[in-house]
Each structure stands twice: as structure tokens, then as C-alpha cells.
Design a protein around this motif. Structure first.
Motif, mmCIF file in Angstrom:
data_model
loop_
_atom_site.group_PDB
_atom_site.id
_atom_site.type_symbol
_atom_site.label_atom_id
_atom_site.label_comp_id
_atom_site.label_asym_id
_atom_site.label_seq_id
_atom_site.Cartn_x
_atom_site.Cartn_y
_atom_site.Cartn_z
ATOM 1 N N SER A 297 -10.330 -2.591 12.497
ATOM 2 C CA SER A 297 -10.364 -1.817 12.559
ATOM 3 C C SER A 297 -11.536 -1.318 10.412
ATOM 4 N N ASN A 298 -11.520 -0.943 10.384
ATOM 5 C CA ASN A 298 -11.912 -0.526 8.999
ATOM 6 C C ASN A 298 -11.370 -0.443 7.759
ATOM 7 N N ARG A 299 -9.842 -0.026 8.232
ATOM 8 C CA ARG A 299 -8.730 -0.019 7.267
ATOM 9 C C ARG A 299 -8.150 -1.424 6.420
ATOM 10 N N TRP A 300 -8.321 -2.546 7.873
ATOM 11 C CA TRP A 300 -8.073 -3.881 8.543
ATOM 12 C C TRP A 300 -8.997 -4.787 6.987
ATOM 13 N N PHE A 301 -10.391 -4.106 7.575
ATOM 14 C CA PHE A 301 -11.716 -4.899 6.584
ATOM 15 C C PHE A 301 -11.392 -4.308 5.370
ATOM 16 N N PHE A 302 -11.078 -3.288 4.641
ATOM 17 C CA PHE A 302 -11.420 -2.204 3.750
ATOM 18 C C PHE A 302 -10.556 -2.518 3.108
ATOM 19 N N GLU A 303 -9.227 -1.975 3.599
ATOM 20 C CA GLU A 303 -8.079 -1.446 2.881
ATOM 21 C C GLU A 303 -7.145 -2.698 1.747
ATOM 22 N N ALA A 304 -6.319 -2.881 1.439
ATOM 23 C CA ALA A 304 -5.905 -3.558 0.584
ATOM 24 C C ALA A 304 -4.594 -2.748 -0.538
ATOM 25 N N SER A 305 -3.589 -3.890 -0.744
ATOM 26 C CA SER A 305 -3.088 -3.082 -2.388
ATOM 27 C C SER A 305 -3.114 -3.994 -3.683
ATOM 28 N N GLU A 306 -3.945 -2.709 -3.853
ATOM 29 C CA GLU A 306 -4.264 -3.184 -5.969
ATOM 30 C C GLU A 306 -2.562 -3.949 -6.580
ATOM 31 N N PHE A 307 -3.604 -4.679 -7.800
ATOM 32 C CA PHE A 307 -2.696 -5.419 -8.612
ATOM 33 C C PHE A 307 -2.296 -4.709 -10.070
ATOM 34 N N PRO A 308 -1.324 -4.104 -10.710
ATOM 35 C CA PRO A 308 -1.079 -3.273 -11.495
ATOM 36 C C PRO A 308 -1.967 -4.086 -12.506
ATOM 37 N N GLY A 309 -2.219 -2.653 -12.877
ATOM 38 C CA GLY A 309 -3.581 -3.041 -14.250
ATOM 39 C C GLY A 309 -4.689 -3.949 -14.272
ATOM 40 N N GLU A 310 -4.793 -4.340 -13.468
ATOM 41 C CA GLU A 310 -5.959 -5.516 -12.543
ATOM 42 C C GLU A 310 -6.990 -4.417 -12.217
ATOM 43 N N ALA A 311 -8.523 -4.168 -12.942
ATOM 44 C CA ALA A 311 -9.712 -3.626 -12.428
ATOM 45 C C ALA A 311 -10.483 -4.025 -11.800
ATOM 46 N N VAL A 312 -10.436 -3.300 -10.204
ATOM 47 C CA VAL A 312 -11.245 -3.820 -9.194
ATOM 48 C C VAL A 312 -12.809 -3.794 -9.535
ATOM 49 N N HIS A 313 -13.002 -4.900 -8.835
ATOM 50 C CA HIS A 313 -14.089 -5.235 -8.848
ATOM 51 C C HIS A 313 -15.253 -4.968 -7.601
ATOM 52 N N GLU A 314 -16.523 -5.134 -7.805
ATOM 53 C CA GLU A 314 -17.451 -4.951 -6.139
ATOM 54 C C GLU A 314 -17.387 -6.197 -6.006
ATOM 55 N N PRO A 315 -18.071 -6.802 -4.969
ATOM 56 C CA PRO A 315 -18.057 -8.466 -4.942
ATOM 57 C C PRO A 315 -19.455 -8.554 -4.999
ATOM 58 N N ARG A 316 -19.355 -9.657 -5.392
ATOM 59 C CA ARG A 316 -20.777 -10.701 -6.164
ATOM 60 C C ARG A 316 -22.089 -10.998 -4.498
ATOM 61 N N LEU A 317 -21.183 -10.881 -3.278
ATOM 62 C CA LEU A 317 -21.773 -11.062 -2.123
ATOM 63 C C LEU A 317 -21.432 -10.040 -1.130
ATOM 64 N N THR A 318 -22.868 -9.408 -1.040
ATOM 65 C CA THR A 318 -22.252 -7.712 0.490
ATOM 66 C C THR A 318 -22.737 -8.216 1.604
ATOM 67 N N ALA A 319 -22.228 -7.464 2.513
ATOM 68 C CA ALA A 319 -21.946 -8.061 4.032
ATOM 69 C C ALA A 319 -21.646 -6.801 4.796
#
Length: 331
Positions: A297-319
């Protein structure tokens, strides 16, 4: 480009070892991992619960830590000896990797660091030893999880992550790449002789996608699903049952009360002999994700647990992966 494994790494990593999660309701999370998943509670304190699989002699492979926010605190690996902790410390100091020695309950010398793509890691050389429960069949619950096996991390730069970890001695067992190239979209790396200890897949990161426990057989997955349904967690089955092409594993994914994701799996294969090349999968090949079973599902592909204090970046590759939602729309 495929990196080459360093045959003489600066220190010796032996296996995926333990993970620590921040949870907002410690008692509810304890109950989930004990009753819905089937882990053994080793110890409880006011602010933490330590759990392990049935065959594990180490004090813990999962630490639940009371927290204001649900985050993935650390991904843990074992090294062979105390000398390897000292060697890792020297290597990180020489290569500019931020690190620190810490005291952790029930663990020997422990070193925390952040890899070049922001994954918050922890190395330890030993743990307190406790009784294995693998032959206490009267205590088996839910999916009968035996041992922690691997992690999957979502990263914005799979190539950089793979280069770093193969430089520390991990071997690439399987990988996904842009069709007709070796442009890395996902890398499955191991040190213990099966298909993976640490996986990096392309996406918004760094985030912990899941951690996984091995179970005895396929019926264990079905029993875990039945138990989840009977205890009111049927909607938290995130994906499966099914069989991956990559690793050849039967799988079932579930989400805990804070939406951290755990996988129960069975049947991946040996990857020991050094002359064995990694298996390559085109990113467009749906069989890499499932030989049978519905797409994730969408949530399996796009949801995950962040690490504290680490900025989340957009991927270098897109699909745009084929999700369950798009599959049902197309069929």
C-alpha cells in the motif's frame, strides 16, 4: 555503480543486533510486542522495556524507551570484541564520522555514531547473557519470533549509504537498479551469511522503514496474523502475507501502537561463499517486491519512522512505485 566490499575492514561487524524505539505509551507497546508479536520480556524499568526473541541469549534485541515522540532512536550492530569498539572509535575519528562512547544498561562497550546519510547507529561488543527460551514451547506466542535478523532504512542516497557500509566490510547480496544500469535504488547487505543485515532503499530519508525477526515457518506468519486479528490489531497488518523476490522470504508486516513497523519473515537463503555475485533486479520488475501477493500500500511505501534530530531529505532519484491503490485502480 556497484561498490566493492572491503576485505580488510577497520573493525569486524558480526550481525544485526538490536534496535531502540521511542514510544509514547510504554505499557501499550510492551503488550503489543509481547502478545501480538510474541517477543519475550527480559526486563522492565519505569522508562524502558527490554525484549528478545525466543532463541536469543543476548539480554535484548528490542528496547522500548518512553518518549514524548515516536522516533527510531538507534539501529544496533554487534562487533566481535572490545578491541573492535576501540578500532571503530579510531577509524571514525580519522574519517570525520561523529561518534561517542556511551554507557548502556546490559551492554558492554558501546559506540554511537551517525553514518553519512543520517542513520543513527550503535555498535556494541557484548551483552548480558540470559536463558534461551527456544525449547520452552509452552511459552510460544503469536508469530514465535526467534531472533532479530535485519533492518531496512529509507535513504535519499542509496549509493552513498552502500559505499560507506561496504567500506566497513558488508557484502552486497542483492540490489535493485534502474533498468539496464547499475544505478542503485536499493541495496541488501550482509555480514552474517544470509541475505541481509542492513538494507537501504530509495526515498525520503533517513528513516527506519522496519526491523525484522525470523520465525520458524510459514504457518507462524499466519498464526501471527490470526492473533493480531483476535486482539484487535488486524488493521495494523501493513502488508502480506506474501513472498518477496528479493531474499526469497515469506513475509508479514505489522505496525505497533506508534506506527513503527516490524516484519516477521522466514526462508531467506545462505550467502556465504565469497565468489557468489549479488543478484540484480530491475527497479521496474514487480517480482522483486513480491513473487506472489498483492502490491504494498501507499503507507508501506511512503511511511517510516524518523530518527530524532535528523533532517529528512528528498531522494536523489525519483520514481512512482506501483502501490496497492494504483494496482486496484488499473485492474
Amino acid at each position: 555503480m556497484l561498490p566493492e566490499t572491503n576485505p580488510a575492514p577497520p573493525f569486524t561487524i558480526t550481525r544485526a543486533s538490536h534496535v531502540s524505539l521511542g514510544v509514547t505509551d510504554l505499557e501499550a507497546s510492551r503488550d503489543f510486542y509481547r502478545d501480538v508479536i510474541g517477543l519475550v520480556v527480559t526486563e522492565e524499568t519505569d522508562d524502558a522495556v527490554y525484549l528478545r526473541g525466543l532463541e536469543e541469549a543476548a539480554h535484548h534485541s528490542l528496547v522500548l524507551e518512553r518518549a514524548a515522540e515516536a522516533k527510531a532512536h538507534r539501529v544496533g550492530l554487534r562487533v566481535r570484541s572490545d578491541a573492535d569498539i576501540a578500532a571503530a572509535e579510531a577509524h571514525f575519528a580519522a574519517t570525520g564520522i561523529h561518534h561517542r562512547r556511551v554507557e548502556k544498561p546490559h551492554q558492554g562497550p558501546t559506540l554511537q555514531f551517525t553514518d553519512p546519510v543520517g542513520t543513527r547507529m550503535e555498535l556494541t561488543s557484548s551483552m548480558d547473557v540470559v536463558d534461551r527460551r527456544m525449547q520452552h514451547y509452552d511459552e510460544y506466542r503469536a508469530g514465535f519470533p526467534q531472533r532479530l535478523d535485519h533492518y531496512q532504512v529509507v535513504t535519499y542516497d542509496v549509493q552513498a549509504a552502500t559505499d560507506f557500509w561496504t567500506g566497513l566490510g558488508m557484502r552486497l547480496s542483492e540490489y535493485t537498479a534502474k533498468d539496464g544500469t547499475d544505478e542503485l535504488w536499493g541495496s541488501w547487505m550482509e555480514v552474517k551469511g544470509n541475505t541481509h543485515d542492513l538494507v537501504f532503499t530509495n526515498g525520503r530519508g533517513p528513516r527506519l522503514h522496519h526491523f525484522a525477526y525470523a520465525v520458524p515457518d510459514g504457518s507462524s506468519l499466519l498464526h501471527a496474523a490470526d492473533v493480531a486479528g483476535s486482539l484487535g490489531f488486524g488493521d495494523e497488518i501493513d502488508r502480506g502475507p506474501g513472498r518477496h523476490g528479493i531474499s526469497n522470504a515469506l513475509f508479514l508486516y505489522l505496525r505497533d501502537p506508534d506506527q513503527h513497523r516490524i516484519e516477521l519473515f522466514n526462508t531467506h537463503y545462505q550467502f556465504i561463499d565469497l565468489e557468489t555475485p549479488p543478484i540484480r533486479w530491475d527497479v521496474s520488475n514487480p517480482r522483486r517486491a513480491q513473487l506472489w501477493g498483492m502490491p504494498a500500500s501507499n503507507r508501506w511505501f511512503f511511511e517510516a519512522s524518523e530518527f530524532p534530530g535528523e533532517a529528512v531529505h528528498e531522494p536523489r532519484l525519483t520514481a512512482s512505485p506501483e502501490t496497492l491503490e494504483t494496482y486496484l485502480g488499473l485492474h
